[in-house]
Scaffold this motif. Structure first.
Motif: not given
Length: 119
Positions: A88-96
């Motif tokens: 699980d990755v929280a959102n776009f910014w955390w995925a970046a």
């Protein structure tokens, strides 16, 4: 044999990145799930990512590769969606941030274990 080593190192990089980032940002249930996440990320990058890169090629040139990075981040988010709570990755910014951390760890692991030139 080299493919298996690369898959294991990719899984290790994903596992370590999930350990480095806060639990609210990225999590993986274990090393085995990290290896599966690495395989899925590689698959979606090779299929969907390649198609997206083809269609955004002119824009990618204008942005000096930023679009390619954004596509990679979107593939990480797609993998997170496909795997549910196992990865699980929280959102776009955390995925970046996750993608950057994984790239740095893979670079370090490649330096430690040495990449052999392919024949």
């Amino acid at each position: 044999m080299r493919f298996i080593i690369e898959v294991l190192l990719s899984g290790l990089a994903i596992f370590l990145a999930a350990l480095i980032l806060p639990d609210s940002a990225a999590s993986v249930d274990g090393f085995g799930w990290a290896i599966l996440a690495g395989l899925i990320i590689a698959f979606v990058n090779a299929t969907i990512g390649t198609v997206l890169r083809f269609f955004t090629f002119p824009l990618n040139i204008l942005t000096l590769g930023l679009i390619s990075f954004i596509i990679t981040v979107l593939m990480v988010q797609l993998t997170s969606y496909l795997m549910g709570s196992r990865f699980d990755v929280a959102n776009f910014w955390w995925a970046a941030v996750f993608a950057i951390v994984v790239a740095v760890i893979q670079m370090l692991l490649d330096g430690i274990f040495g990449a052999k030139p392919r024949d």
